[in-house]
Design an enzyme around this catalytic site. Sequence first.
Site, PDB file in Angstrom:
ATOM      1  CG  ASN A 207      -1.929  -0.903   1.235  1.00  0.00           C
ATOM      2  OD1 ASN A 207      -1.944  -2.033   1.852  1.00  0.00           O
ATOM      3  ND2 ASN A 207      -2.986  -0.732   0.462  1.00  0.00           N
ATOM      4  CE  LYS A 208       2.379   1.298   4.612  1.00  0.00           C
ATOM      5  NZ  LYS A 208       1.869   0.020   4.669  1.00  0.00           N
TER       6      LYS A 208
END
Length: 426
Positions: A207-208
Site C-alpha cells: 500500500n505504500k
Amino acid sequence: MEKVDLEKLALNGGAPARSKPLPPNYPGAVVMGEEEAAQAAQIIKAQSPFRFYGPDLRNSVTAMERMMEKDLGVPYALGVTSCTAALVVALKALGIGYGDKVIVPSVTFIATAGAVVAANAVPIFADVDDSLNIDPADLERVMDEEVKAIIAVPILGTSCDMDPIMAFAKKHSIHVIEDVAQSCGVRYKGRYAGAIGDVGVFSFQMNKIITAGEGGAVVTHSPEFYERAARYHDQGLLRPQLKERHGLNPDEETAAFIGQNYRMSEITGAVMVEQWGRLNGIVQTMRNHHRYLKQALAAELPDMKFRYSPDEQGDIGSNLGILLDSAEQAKAFTEALNAENIGVHTLYGSRPVYMVPQIFNKRTAEKDNFPFNYPFKNPVVYTEDMCPRAVDLVARMVFLPVSPVLAPSDLDEIVQGITKVYKTLF
C-alpha cells in the site's frame, strides 16, 4: 447552499460521476514496469538472492541503502523485512524493552503499537491535533519516569509537528522514533521525515508510496544506534560488509548480543533500487494532483473543511483529507462517494488504535500477557475516552487517496462528483 435533487446521487439510482472506480491505492505498484522486473531478474540469474553471500552477489540492498543515505541526508540506512521489523529493530537499537513505556499516537496502524509490545515494552497513547497526527501539547499529560521514547507517525502523507516533539524529548531525555511508513518523501521545514528523530523507519509494503510488496528500512545519524540495529536484525551479528562500509570495529566479545532475523533479501533490494529512483516523480505528481483537487473543491465548496498540516509545502499529497461536521455526515458522505466510483474512507474503522480489542484488553501470546504484566509505578490504564480528539476526528475525517496515475479527466470527475455529493447532502 442550494439543494440539489437527491435522485442525482448514484446511491439513489442516478448516474455515477465516474463510469469506473479510481485506480487502486498502490502508488508505487501502479508505476512498476520492466525496470523492476529486470532488476529482480538479475538477482535470480546471478543465483544470489541472499544479502551477504552467493556465487555472484550483486549488492542490491547495499545500493538501496546508499540511495536512501544520500537522499535523506543520513549516514546510516539498513534494509529490513518490513516496517514492523524496522520498528522493533529501532526500539532495540535504543535499548528499549521490558519495564519501559513508549508514547504512541492514538491514530495509527496497529503495527506501531504492536511493535512496542513485540519489543517487550508497553504503549501509552497521546491524543492527536487537527492534522490527525500526534499532538505535541498532549505529551506532558502521558509522560512519566517510565517513558523512554515517543513514536511520531506522519499519517497518510502529512508531517507531524516535529519541533515541539523534539523539544519535549530533549527536555525529558527520551528518544524519538519517526514511523514514516505511510509518508515516504514527506518533509518538515525542509528536512525529510525519518531523518529528524533519533531513528526513522520506512515501509515498502504493497500500500505504500514505493513498494516491493514487503520490506522496510531503518535510518539514523548515530553509529551506536546503527550498530545495534544491524546486530538485532541479523542474529546479533555485525557482518564484515557492514563493518567495513561504515568503519566500525567493535570488540565482538563485549559488543555482541542476541538478535532476530529481519534481513532484507537481494530481490527486495533490487526492486527497491528502482522504486526509490521513482520516489521524487511519484511524490511530485501526487502533490500536483492534490493541489489541483483542493483548489478546485475550495472554489466550488468554500465552506468545505480540509485536513490541517503543520507544513503543507512538505506534504506528499498522497491523500486529501476532508473534515465533516459529524461522524454521521462522514458515513453518509463516504457511502455516497463510493457509489459515485470515487473511493474514499475513514481511517481504521473510525476508531483510535487503542480501541483494537487485543490492545485495549492487553492480550498477548505470552504468559500472563507479558509485557503488560510489568509492575509499573504508574499503572497503564486504557479507557475508551482517554484521547477525546482522536475519538472525534478519526470518525469524521474522510480521506481520498490521490493516485500518481490519475489523468486530468479523472481529477475533473472527482471534483464534479464530490461537489455533487456535498451539495446534495449538506
